[in-house]
Design a protein around this motif. Sequence first.
Motif, PDB file in Angstrom:
ATOM      1  N   PRO A  92      55.077  38.737  39.876  1.00  0.00           N
ATOM      2  CA  PRO A  92      53.776  38.069  39.746  1.00  0.00           C
ATOM      3  C   PRO A  92      52.574  38.969  39.977  1.00  0.00           C
ATOM      4  O   PRO A  92      51.501  38.683  39.436  1.00  0.00           O
ATOM      5  N   HIS A  93      52.710  40.053  40.752  1.00  0.00           N
ATOM      6  CA  HIS A  93      51.536  40.883  41.002  1.00  0.00           C
ATOM      7  C   HIS A  93      51.172  41.730  39.782  1.00  0.00           C
ATOM      8  O   HIS A  93      50.177  42.449  39.810  1.00  0.00           O
ATOM      9  N   LEU A  94      51.948  41.600  38.691  1.00  0.00           N
ATOM     10  CA  LEU A  94      51.653  42.336  37.460  1.00  0.00           C
ATOM     11  C   LEU A  94      51.204  41.428  36.323  1.00  0.00           C
ATOM     12  O   LEU A  94      50.962  41.916  35.228  1.00  0.00           O
ATOM     13  N   VAL A  95      51.086  40.129  36.569  1.00  0.00           N
ATOM     14  CA  VAL A  95      50.872  39.159  35.490  1.00  0.00           C
ATOM     15  C   VAL A  95      49.474  38.560  35.571  1.00  0.00           C
ATOM     16  O   VAL A  95      49.031  38.145  36.641  1.00  0.00           O
ATOM     17  N   THR A  96      48.819  38.511  34.429  1.00  0.00           N
ATOM     18  CA  THR A  96      47.544  37.811  34.289  1.00  0.00           C
ATOM     19  C   THR A  96      47.722  36.698  33.265  1.00  0.00           C
ATOM     20  O   THR A  96      48.268  36.934  32.184  1.00  0.00           O
ATOM     21  N   ILE A  97      47.260  35.506  33.585  1.00  0.00           N
ATOM     22  CA  ILE A  97      47.443  34.330  32.735  1.00  0.00           C
ATOM     23  C   ILE A  97      46.103  33.911  32.164  1.00  0.00           C
ATOM     24  O   ILE A  97      45.113  33.813  32.894  1.00  0.00           O
ATOM     25  N   VAL A  98      46.063  33.652  30.860  1.00  0.00           N
ATOM     26  CA  VAL A  98      44.885  33.090  30.206  1.00  0.00           C
ATOM     27  C   VAL A  98      45.294  31.732  29.646  1.00  0.00           C
ATOM     28  O   VAL A  98      46.147  31.645  28.766  1.00  0.00           O
ATOM     29  N   GLU A 317      53.900  57.261  49.889  1.00  0.00           N
ATOM     30  CA  GLU A 317      53.899  56.293  48.804  1.00  0.00           C
ATOM     31  C   GLU A 317      52.539  55.604  48.726  1.00  0.00           C
ATOM     32  O   GLU A 317      51.945  55.257  49.745  1.00  0.00           O
ATOM     33  N   PRO A 318      52.050  55.368  47.503  1.00  0.00           N
ATOM     34  CA  PRO A 318      50.755  54.706  47.371  1.00  0.00           C
ATOM     35  C   PRO A 318      50.868  53.209  47.606  1.00  0.00           C
ATOM     36  O   PRO A 318      51.956  52.642  47.548  1.00  0.00           O
ATOM     37  N   ALA A 319      49.764  52.590  47.892  1.00  0.00           N
ATOM     38  CA  ALA A 319      49.745  51.141  48.043  1.00  0.00           C
ATOM     39  C   ALA A 319      49.939  50.479  46.690  1.00  0.00           C
ATOM     40  O   ALA A 319      49.521  50.982  45.665  1.00  0.00           O
ATOM     41  N   THR A 320      50.603  49.319  46.689  1.00  0.00           N
ATOM     42  CA  THR A 320      50.882  48.600  45.448  1.00  0.00           C
ATOM     43  C   THR A 320      49.614  47.966  44.917  1.00  0.00           C
ATOM     44  O   THR A 320      48.890  47.288  45.646  1.00  0.00           O
ATOM     45  N   ARG A 321      49.359  48.172  43.657  1.00  0.00           N
ATOM     46  CA  ARG A 321      48.218  47.530  43.020  1.00  0.00           C
ATOM     47  C   ARG A 321      48.601  46.106  42.626  1.00  0.00           C
ATOM     48  O   ARG A 321      49.710  45.847  42.165  1.00  0.00           O
ATOM     49  N   ASP A 322      47.666  45.176  42.782  1.00  0.00           N
ATOM     50  CA  ASP A 322      47.937  43.765  42.544  1.00  0.00           C
ATOM     51  C   ASP A 322      46.829  43.199  41.660  1.00  0.00           C
ATOM     52  O   ASP A 322      45.646  43.244  42.040  1.00  0.00           O
ATOM     53  N   VAL A 323      47.200  42.673  40.492  1.00  0.00           N
ATOM     54  CA  VAL A 323      46.185  42.123  39.594  1.00  0.00           C
ATOM     55  C   VAL A 323      45.515  40.908  40.210  1.00  0.00           C
ATOM     56  O   VAL A 323      44.363  40.591  39.883  1.00  0.00           O
ATOM     57  N   THR A 325      44.432  40.537  43.208  1.00  0.00           N
ATOM     58  CA  THR A 325      43.267  40.984  43.978  1.00  0.00           C
ATOM     59  C   THR A 325      42.087  41.254  43.061  1.00  0.00           C
ATOM     60  O   THR A 325      40.940  40.895  43.368  1.00  0.00           O
ATOM     61  N   ILE A 326      42.357  41.865  41.914  1.00  0.00           N
ATOM     62  CA  ILE A 326      41.278  42.159  40.965  1.00  0.00           C
ATOM     63  C   ILE A 326      40.718  40.866  40.385  1.00  0.00           C
ATOM     64  O   ILE A 326      39.499  40.711  40.241  1.00  0.00           O
ATOM     65  N   VAL A 327      41.583  39.915  40.060  1.00  0.00           N
ATOM     66  CA  VAL A 327      41.129  38.629  39.519  1.00  0.00           C
ATOM     67  C   VAL A 327      40.253  37.906  40.534  1.00  0.00           C
ATOM     68  O   VAL A 327      39.206  37.340  40.187  1.00  0.00           O
ATOM     69  N   ARG A 328      40.651  37.928  41.800  1.00  0.00           N
ATOM     70  CA  ARG A 328      39.845  37.256  42.828  1.00  0.00           C
ATOM     71  C   ARG A 328      38.477  37.909  42.965  1.00  0.00           C
ATOM     72  O   ARG A 328      37.461  37.217  43.082  1.00  0.00           O
ATOM     73  N   CYS A 329      38.444  39.235  42.928  1.00  0.00           N
ATOM     74  CA  CYS A 329      37.169  39.922  43.073  1.00  0.00           C
ATOM     75  C   CYS A 329      36.245  39.664  41.885  1.00  0.00           C
ATOM     76  O   CYS A 329      35.027  39.648  42.041  1.00  0.00           O
ATOM     77  N   MET A 330      36.825  39.468  40.705  1.00  0.00           N
ATOM     78  CA  MET A 330      36.012  39.194  39.519  1.00  0.00           C
ATOM     79  C   MET A 330      35.389  37.808  39.546  1.00  0.00           C
ATOM     80  O   MET A 330      34.347  37.580  38.921  1.00  0.00           O
TER      81      MET A 330
END
Length: 445
Positions: A92-98, A317-323, A325-330
């Motif tokens: 789910p942290h890789l999925v964006t739903i429209v 190891e880098p921190a995991t990117r989560d879409v 978080t980006i959606v919430r900030c937008m």
Amino acid sequence: GEGGSEGVRSVTLTVQSVQFEMQLRPGVLSFLREMSSLFCVYLYTMGSREYVQQALHHLDPEHDIFRPGQVLAWHPALDRTTKTLRRMLCHPHLVTIVDDSTIAWAQHLPNLLPIDRFTGDPADRSLARMAGRLRHMHAQFFAPQLAVSRHPLAPPASPAGGATRCGPAVPELRMPPPGTVPPGPPKGPPEPHGGAVPPGHGMPPPDPPAAQASQASSSRPSPVRSSPLTRRSVSATDLDADPSPSRHAPPATAASRPPAREGPAPSSVPDPPAGCSSPPAPHPAPPLGEQSLAELARGTPPALLGHSSGTPPRAAEPATRDVRTIVRCMSENVLAGVHCVFGGPADVLAGVARPPEVVLAERFGATIEATLSAKSTHLLLPPALLAPRALAQCRRTQEMLSHARSLGIEPTLHRVDLRWLLACVANWSHLPEAEWTTLSAGDPL
């Protein structure tokens, strides 16, 4: 091109000897083409397989966008009210739903980018605006990857014009020139524990990022076209073995390496996306004995970093990117300052779980309260209560208005149709309240 330049076009579908007219939203074809160059696009619909097959003849006639396994249609074992990401082979942290339905995605609201429902307006520009949001989200997600590509230790970029695809990148196989004898194991005494290995000596080159193309995948011939619905399901092997040159790597491996910095070791807490008021959850700090890429680049002796014995150094190891978080900030500032209370004969918030529309509105910055307060700005009413003399017959709403007078907020309190809040969320905008204060012609009483 412009997302709304295609205009409205009607097509006829025949399902079980019954004809349906389907209107294509302005810009839908160019929207799908552009998004398929940035994302692995899935079609998730509550329509039957026969309906979807005919619709795809107009949306994707060459099967360039939706491949086998990327079309999820309804079947009798499922209900027609809920959609779930469990049918997709993706975290789910890789999925964006429209989608224009909030209730259908009640289990995955953090992933949802709502869009208003198409009503046949030839001037509709919603897909063009949504394309801009998705471009921004794509750029924010891959920002760490772009920073890594500028680092001197980063692997070389793919050749110009190279293609990408869904699934992990296939590393290029480089054969030695004819007559070349591969080097054998190094001679001499082995290095003690903790000895630093210079780059390029006894270590394989790093794998290229999944978002970059490899010649091995782009040089294969295109497979025979097939309908996205010809197979019942798709496995992880199917996705990884897809040799099509037009697919793109999912965001799962986008942040495969942290960007290097000069000076101290990089922080384990990633920077928040642009415009976000709060950073994501911190990533656990690497345990003692690990070495950062920046320290490796400076050639710091491992003994100075706690590597006198034990495990050899390796990159943090880098921190995991989560879409999400980006959606919430937008979306979190769209309805900032809006404090709503639901009127009407029943309390909408009386249940154990908050309605999905309320949860989504709160993600957009609105504050939903059970009772009026001095900060209340909007009283959301059912459409029937906006009719003449209907408001006086609702005892609960009259008590709320009396409370508003005692608080001194009645002159500034907006009494609007509760659908105003849903429209603001779907349009990503604080819409004028004047259009939602009276009952429109044709609305039910």
